[in-house]
Motif scaffolding. Structure first.
Motif, PDB file in Angstrom:
ATOM      1  N   ARG A 167      10.238  10.809  -2.361  1.00 38.24           N
ATOM      2  CA  ARG A 167      10.266   9.341  -2.444  1.00 38.24           C
ATOM      3  C   ARG A 167       8.866   8.760  -2.263  1.00 38.24           C
ATOM      4  O   ARG A 167       8.490   7.806  -2.954  1.00 38.24           O
TER       5      ARG A 167
ATOM      6  N   VAL B 165       4.913   4.280   1.530  1.00 39.67           N
ATOM      7  CA  VAL B 165       4.500   5.648   1.209  1.00 39.67           C
ATOM      8  C   VAL B 165       4.066   6.360   2.493  1.00 39.67           C
ATOM      9  O   VAL B 165       4.484   7.490   2.765  1.00 39.67           O
TER      10      VAL B 165
ATOM     11  N   LYS C 284       4.453   5.079  -8.838  1.00 45.12           N
ATOM     12  CA  LYS C 284       4.916   3.806  -9.386  1.00 45.12           C
ATOM     13  C   LYS C 284       3.822   2.733  -9.289  1.00 45.12           C
ATOM     14  O   LYS C 284       3.669   1.913 -10.189  1.00 45.12           O
ATOM     15  N   ASN C 285       3.054   2.758  -8.202  1.00 44.89           N
ATOM     16  CA  ASN C 285       2.019   1.745  -7.978  1.00 44.89           C
ATOM     17  C   ASN C 285       0.622   2.232  -8.344  1.00 44.89           C
ATOM     18  O   ASN C 285      -0.355   1.550  -8.084  1.00 44.89           O
TER      19      ASN C 285
ATOM     20  N   SER D 190       2.719  -2.211  -1.058  1.00 40.35           N
ATOM     21  CA  SER D 190       3.145  -1.083  -1.890  1.00 40.35           C
ATOM     22  C   SER D 190       2.822   0.267  -1.258  1.00 40.35           C
ATOM     23  O   SER D 190       3.531   1.247  -1.505  1.00 40.35           O
TER      24      SER D 190
ATOM     25  N   GLU E 299       7.017   9.318  -5.531  1.00 40.03           N
ATOM     26  CA  GLU E 299       7.494   8.394  -6.562  1.00 40.03           C
ATOM     27  C   GLU E 299       6.926   6.997  -6.356  1.00 40.03           C
ATOM     28  O   GLU E 299       6.504   6.353  -7.320  1.00 40.03           O
ATOM     29  N   ASN E 300       6.928   6.529  -5.105  1.00 36.41           N
ATOM     30  CA  ASN E 300       6.363   5.201  -4.826  1.00 36.41           C
ATOM     31  C   ASN E 300       4.862   5.165  -5.093  1.00 36.41           C
ATOM     32  O   ASN E 300       4.330   4.163  -5.574  1.00 36.41           O
ATOM     33  N   TRP E 301       4.177   6.248  -4.755  1.00 41.33           N
ATOM     34  CA  TRP E 301       2.737   6.318  -5.020  1.00 41.33           C
ATOM     35  C   TRP E 301       2.474   6.245  -6.523  1.00 41.33           C
ATOM     36  O   TRP E 301       1.623   5.494  -6.977  1.00 41.33           O
TER      37      TRP E 301
ATOM     38  N   ASP F  54       7.137   7.063   4.681  1.00 37.30           N
ATOM     39  CA  ASP F  54       7.942   8.185   4.178  1.00 37.30           C
ATOM     40  C   ASP F  54       7.282   9.521   4.458  1.00 37.30           C
ATOM     41  O   ASP F  54       7.950  10.509   4.774  1.00 37.30           O
TER      42      ASP F  54
END
Length: 122
Positions: free
Chosen positions: A57, A32, A64-65, A28, A60-62, A35
């Motif tokens: 992005r 990050v 999200k997890n 996950s 957002e991924n950071w 990116d």
């Protein structure tokens, strides 16, 4: 003898759980970091559209997890990473390519260390 086997089974289950969490956090957080590295490269090339897209992005991924990571790791480095992401938006708005690029690289390093060890070296 029965208690010994119960203890061994418990230890094996804990080991397997730890390896699973390590694998999930690695999967996950690796995108990050990637990116953020791409965002730094785009900023240095003064491609602000790409830089902001990669940085957004990554954030957002950071986020999200975030809850999964918070359940298994120290919160202080997570707060530091969140603060660095906040500073990143300021440098992007000001079009400060050196500061933005350096902060992206710093964030990438923090997330890589966090991903591997569950803490940051700040």
């Amino acid at each position: 003898m029965k208690r010994c086997w119960i203890g061994v089974v418990c230890l094996v289950l804990l080991l397997m759980g730890g390896l699973y969490v390590d694998r999930v956090m690695g999967r996950s957080h690796a995108p990050v970091s990637q990116d953020l590295d791409r965002a730094a490269e785009c900023a240095m090339a003064e491609d602000w559209t790409g830089a902001e897209a990669f940085a957004d992005r990554a954030r957002e991924n950071w986020e999200k997890n975030w809850h999964f990571s918070a359940a298994f790791a120290d919160h202080e480095p997570m707060e530091n990473i969140d603060a660095l992401f906040s500073r990143l938006t300021v440098f992007a708005a000001a079009r400060e390519k050196e500061e933005f690029g350096a902060l992206c690289r710093e964030l990438s390093r923090h997330i890589s260390l966090y991903r591997i060890w569950g803490f940051s070296s700040t």
